[in-house]
Design a protein around this motif. Structure first.
Motif, PDB file in Angstrom:
ATOM      1  N   GLY A  49       5.118 -13.330  -9.093  1.00 57.83           N
ATOM      2  CA  GLY A  49       3.902 -12.523  -9.144  1.00 57.83           C
ATOM      3  C   GLY A  49       4.241 -11.075  -9.385  1.00 57.83           C
ATOM      4  N   SER A  50       3.284 -10.333  -9.939  1.00 57.89           N
ATOM      5  CA  SER A  50       3.524  -8.925 -10.254  1.00 57.89           C
ATOM      6  C   SER A  50       2.216  -8.152 -10.250  1.00 57.89           C
ATOM      7  CB  SER A  50       4.178  -8.807 -11.627  1.00 57.89           C
ATOM      8  OG  SER A  50       4.192  -7.466 -12.063  1.00 57.89           O
ATOM      9  N   SER A  51       2.309  -6.891  -9.852  1.00 54.59           N
ATOM     10  CA  SER A  51       1.152  -6.003  -9.899  1.00 54.59           C
ATOM     11  C   SER A  51       0.952  -5.434 -11.292  1.00 54.59           C
ATOM     12  CB  SER A  51       1.357  -4.828  -8.933  1.00 54.59           C
ATOM     13  OG  SER A  51       2.422  -4.004  -9.387  1.00 54.59           O
ATOM     14  N   GLY A  52       1.979  -5.561 -12.140  1.00 57.29           N
ATOM     15  CA  GLY A  52       1.976  -4.841 -13.399  1.00 57.29           C
ATOM     16  C   GLY A  52       2.383  -3.403 -13.115  1.00 57.29           C
ATOM     17  N   ALA A  53       2.720  -2.662 -14.135  1.00 61.35           N
ATOM     18  CA  ALA A  53       3.146  -1.269 -13.958  1.00 61.35           C
ATOM     19  C   ALA A  53       1.924  -0.402 -13.666  1.00 61.35           C
ATOM     20  CB  ALA A  53       3.869  -0.778 -15.201  1.00 61.35           C
ATOM     21  N   ILE A  54       1.980   0.334 -12.554  1.00 62.10           N
ATOM     22  CA  ILE A  54       0.891   1.221 -12.147  1.00 62.10           C
ATOM     23  C   ILE A  54       1.351   2.660 -12.376  1.00 62.10           C
ATOM     24  CG2 ILE A  54      -0.647   1.898 -10.262  1.00 62.10           C
ATOM     25  CD1 ILE A  54      -0.884  -1.096 -11.120  1.00 62.10           C
ATOM     26  N   PRO A  55       0.586   3.461 -13.138  1.00 60.89           N
ATOM     27  CA  PRO A  55       0.981   4.849 -13.402  1.00 60.89           C
ATOM     28  C   PRO A  55       1.099   5.667 -12.114  1.00 60.89           C
ATOM     29  CG  PRO A  55      -0.864   4.197 -14.793  1.00 60.89           C
ATOM     30  CD  PRO A  55      -0.673   3.118 -13.788  1.00 60.89           C
ATOM     31  N   VAL A  56       2.102   6.515 -12.057  1.00 61.18           N
ATOM     32  CA  VAL A  56       2.352   7.351 -10.881  1.00 61.18           C
ATOM     33  C   VAL A  56       1.119   8.190 -10.518  1.00 61.18           C
ATOM     34  CG1 VAL A  56       3.684   9.351 -10.061  1.00 61.18           C
ATOM     35  CG2 VAL A  56       4.860   7.376 -11.030  1.00 61.18           C
ATOM     36  N   ALA A  57       0.355   8.628 -11.491  1.00 65.18           N
ATOM     37  CA  ALA A  57      -0.841   9.439 -11.211  1.00 65.18           C
ATOM     38  C   ALA A  57      -1.838   8.687 -10.319  1.00 65.18           C
ATOM     39  CB  ALA A  57      -1.520   9.842 -12.516  1.00 65.18           C
ATOM     40  N   THR A  58      -1.794   7.361 -10.326  1.00 64.89           N
ATOM     41  CA  THR A  58      -2.686   6.524  -9.517  1.00 64.89           C
ATOM     42  C   THR A  58      -2.142   6.315  -8.102  1.00 64.89           C
ATOM     43  OG1 THR A  58      -3.321   5.361 -11.533  1.00 64.89           O
ATOM     44  CG2 THR A  58      -3.811   4.242  -9.467  1.00 64.89           C
ATOM     45  N   ARG A  67      10.177  -6.719  -4.951  1.00 62.86           N
ATOM     46  CA  ARG A  67      11.053  -5.854  -5.747  1.00 62.86           C
ATOM     47  C   ARG A  67      10.164  -4.780  -6.344  1.00 62.86           C
ATOM     48  NH1 ARG A  67      15.992  -5.115  -7.460  1.00 62.86           N
ATOM     49  NH2 ARG A  67      16.440  -4.414  -9.568  1.00 62.86           N
ATOM     50  N   TYR A  68      10.577  -3.536  -6.147  1.00 63.14           N
ATOM     51  CA  TYR A  68       9.838  -2.394  -6.662  1.00 63.14           C
ATOM     52  C   TYR A  68      10.552  -1.909  -7.916  1.00 63.14           C
ATOM     53  CZ  TYR A  68       8.105  -2.635  -1.880  1.00 63.14           C
ATOM     54  OH  TYR A  68       7.570  -3.078  -0.693  1.00 63.14           O
ATOM     55  N   VAL A  69       9.907  -2.058  -9.066  1.00 60.30           N
ATOM     56  CA  VAL A  69      10.493  -1.650 -10.336  1.00 60.30           C
ATOM     57  C   VAL A  69       9.922  -0.281 -10.676  1.00 60.30           C
ATOM     58  CG1 VAL A  69      10.806  -2.215 -12.768  1.00 60.30           C
ATOM     59  CG2 VAL A  69      10.703  -4.053 -11.053  1.00 60.30           C
ATOM     60  N   VAL A  70      10.776   0.720 -10.605  1.00 65.50           N
ATOM     61  CA  VAL A  70      10.376   2.114 -10.791  1.00 65.50           C
ATOM     62  C   VAL A  70      10.796   2.574 -12.178  1.00 65.50           C
ATOM     63  CG1 VAL A  70      10.721   4.459  -9.930  1.00 65.50           C
ATOM     64  CG2 VAL A  70      10.592   2.552  -8.319  1.00 65.50           C
ATOM     65  N   SER A  71       9.844   3.140 -12.925  1.00 60.00           N
ATOM     66  CA  SER A  71      10.148   3.718 -14.242  1.00 60.00           C
ATOM     67  C   SER A  71      10.161   5.235 -14.104  1.00 60.00           C
ATOM     68  CB  SER A  71       9.092   3.309 -15.258  1.00 60.00           C
ATOM     69  OG  SER A  71       9.137   1.916 -15.469  1.00 60.00           O
ATOM     70  N   GLY A  72      11.129   5.852 -14.731  1.00 63.74           N
ATOM     71  CA  GLY A  72      11.284   7.296 -14.585  1.00 63.74           C
ATOM     72  C   GLY A  72      12.003   7.606 -13.286  1.00 63.74           C
ATOM     73  N   THR A  73      11.888   8.843 -12.831  1.00 64.99           N
ATOM     74  CA  THR A  73      12.581   9.256 -11.621  1.00 64.99           C
ATOM     75  C   THR A  73      11.618   9.960 -10.670  1.00 64.99           C
ATOM     76  OG1 THR A  73      14.542   9.593 -12.989  1.00 64.99           O
ATOM     77  CG2 THR A  73      14.644  10.441 -10.747  1.00 64.99           C
ATOM     78  N   PRO A  74      10.899   9.190  -9.845  1.00 67.61           N
ATOM     79  CA  PRO A  74      10.021   9.843  -8.874  1.00 67.61           C
ATOM     80  C   PRO A  74      10.841  10.621  -7.855  1.00 67.61           C
ATOM     81  CG  PRO A  74       9.705   7.448  -8.869  1.00 67.61           C
ATOM     82  CD  PRO A  74      10.842   7.754  -9.771  1.00 67.61           C
ATOM     83  N   THR A  75      10.283  11.716  -7.373  1.00 67.95           N
ATOM     84  CA  THR A  75      10.959  12.511  -6.358  1.00 67.95           C
ATOM     85  C   THR A  75      10.399  12.236  -4.970  1.00 67.95           C
ATOM     86  OG1 THR A  75       9.447  14.323  -6.817  1.00 67.95           O
ATOM     87  CG2 THR A  75      11.561  14.360  -7.959  1.00 67.95           C
ATOM     88  N   ALA A  76       9.285  11.526  -4.898  1.00 71.53           N
ATOM     89  CA  ALA A  76       8.683  11.171  -3.609  1.00 71.53           C
ATOM     90  C   ALA A  76       7.768   9.986  -3.809  1.00 71.53           C
ATOM     91  CB  ALA A  76       7.896  12.353  -3.043  1.00 71.53           C
ATOM     92  N   GLN A  94       0.827  -1.208   0.000  1.00 73.88           N
ATOM     93  CA  GLN A  94       0.000   0.000   0.000  1.00 73.88           C
ATOM     94  C   GLN A  94       0.857   1.253   0.000  1.00 73.88           C
ATOM     95  OE1 GLN A  94      -3.105  -0.087   2.905  1.00 73.88           O
ATOM     96  NE2 GLN A  94      -3.645   2.040   2.634  1.00 73.88           N
ATOM     97  N   VAL A  95       0.453   2.221  -0.812  1.00 72.43           N
ATOM     98  CA  VAL A  95       1.129   3.518  -0.865  1.00 72.43           C
ATOM     99  C   VAL A  95       0.817   4.268   0.434  1.00 72.43           C
ATOM    100  CG1 VAL A  95       1.288   5.730  -2.080  1.00 72.43           C
ATOM    101  CG2 VAL A  95       1.007   3.605  -3.377  1.00 72.43           C
ATOM    102  N   VAL A  96       1.864   4.763   1.106  1.00 72.96           N
ATOM    103  CA  VAL A  96       1.667   5.521   2.349  1.00 72.96           C
ATOM    104  C   VAL A  96       2.105   6.977   2.205  1.00 72.96           C
ATOM    105  CG1 VAL A  96       1.725   3.502   3.857  1.00 72.96           C
ATOM    106  CG2 VAL A  96       3.864   4.690   3.306  1.00 72.96           C
ATOM    107  N   ALA A  97       2.752   7.308   1.090  1.00 75.57           N
ATOM    108  CA  ALA A  97       3.102   8.697   0.769  1.00 75.57           C
ATOM    109  C   ALA A  97       2.960   8.851  -0.738  1.00 75.57           C
ATOM    110  CB  ALA A  97       4.521   9.030   1.209  1.00 75.57           C
ATOM    111  N   ASN A  98       2.240   9.878  -1.160  1.00 75.22           N
ATOM    112  CA  ASN A  98       1.972  10.101  -2.584  1.00 75.22           C
ATOM    113  C   ASN A  98       3.252  10.073  -3.412  1.00 75.22           C
ATOM    114  OD1 ASN A  98      -0.659  10.559  -1.787  1.00 75.22           O
ATOM    115  ND2 ASN A  98      -0.596  12.757  -2.142  1.00 75.22           N
ATOM    116  N   PHE A  99       3.158   9.441  -4.593  1.00 75.52           N
ATOM    117  CA  PHE A  99       4.269   9.464  -5.539  1.00 75.52           C
ATOM    118  C   PHE A  99       4.169  10.728  -6.385  1.00 75.52           C
ATOM    119  CE2 PHE A  99       4.691   5.138  -4.312  1.00 75.52           C
ATOM    120  CZ  PHE A  99       5.994   4.785  -4.600  1.00 75.52           C
ATOM    121  N   THR A 100       5.297  11.340  -6.630  1.00 72.71           N
ATOM    122  CA  THR A 100       5.372  12.493  -7.530  1.00 72.71           C
ATOM    123  C   THR A 100       6.543  12.267  -8.475  1.00 72.71           C
ATOM    124  OG1 THR A 100       6.743  13.731  -5.970  1.00 72.71           O
ATOM    125  CG2 THR A 100       4.382  14.129  -5.876  1.00 72.71           C
TER     126      THR A 100
END
Length: 142
Positions: free
Chosen positions: A85-94, A118-127, A55-61
């Motif tokens: 298993g995988s969640s699939g890629a979830i857009p940061v806006a979500t 394992r958290y696979v991050v695309s792009g460069t989130p700042t938070a 679960q997300v506990v701090a908004n992604f930006t």
């Protein structure tokens, strides 16, 4: 939601790049029956779904997306990690606080001794941060 420290993969783990969960679980070695040459096959839950919460506990930006993978291996270094298993890629806006990644149960194939996320991050989130672990049930109301 009830979380047990012994079954916690991540506790408000900040994610600004691809990373493994802070913790991994040691499911211990399976037993070998006295009259058998081989160890028993691991069967997590014995046919009953074992809920997994991420679960997300701090908004992604910033960034593009985040995917949560469930990985297992026969060694704690995860030198030959297998994604089961995988969640699939979830857009940061979500990815706002309270969002639950679609990983409702520990998947079939989680048959090795060690487990991590394992958290696979695309792009460069700042938070953004995630708390994840095995739970007794997934809350579905508000």
């Amino acid at each position: 939601m009830h979380l047990d420290a012994q079954n916690l993969f991540s506790d408000a783990q900040a994610l600004t790049a691809t990373a493994n969960s802070t913790n991994h679980l040691d499911l211990q070695a399976t037993a070998t029956p006295a009259m058998s040459p081989a160890a028993l096959k691991r069967d997590i839950g014995g046919g009953i779904d074992v809920p997994l919460l991420a679960q997300v506990v701090a908004n992604f930006t910033g960034g593009t997306s985040v995917e949560v993978q469930v990985q297992v291996d026969d060694n704690a270094a995860f030198s030959s990690a297998k994604t089961v298993g995988s969640s699939g890629a979830i857009p940061v806006a979500t990815l706002k606080a309270g969002y639950k990644f679609p990983l409702p149960v520990i998947p079939f194939g989680a048959d090795e001794r060690y487990m991590r996320l394992r958290y696979v991050v695309s792009g460069t989130p700042t938070a953004g941060a995630v708390t994840a672990g095995i739970v007794p049930g997934i809350q579905t109301n508000g």
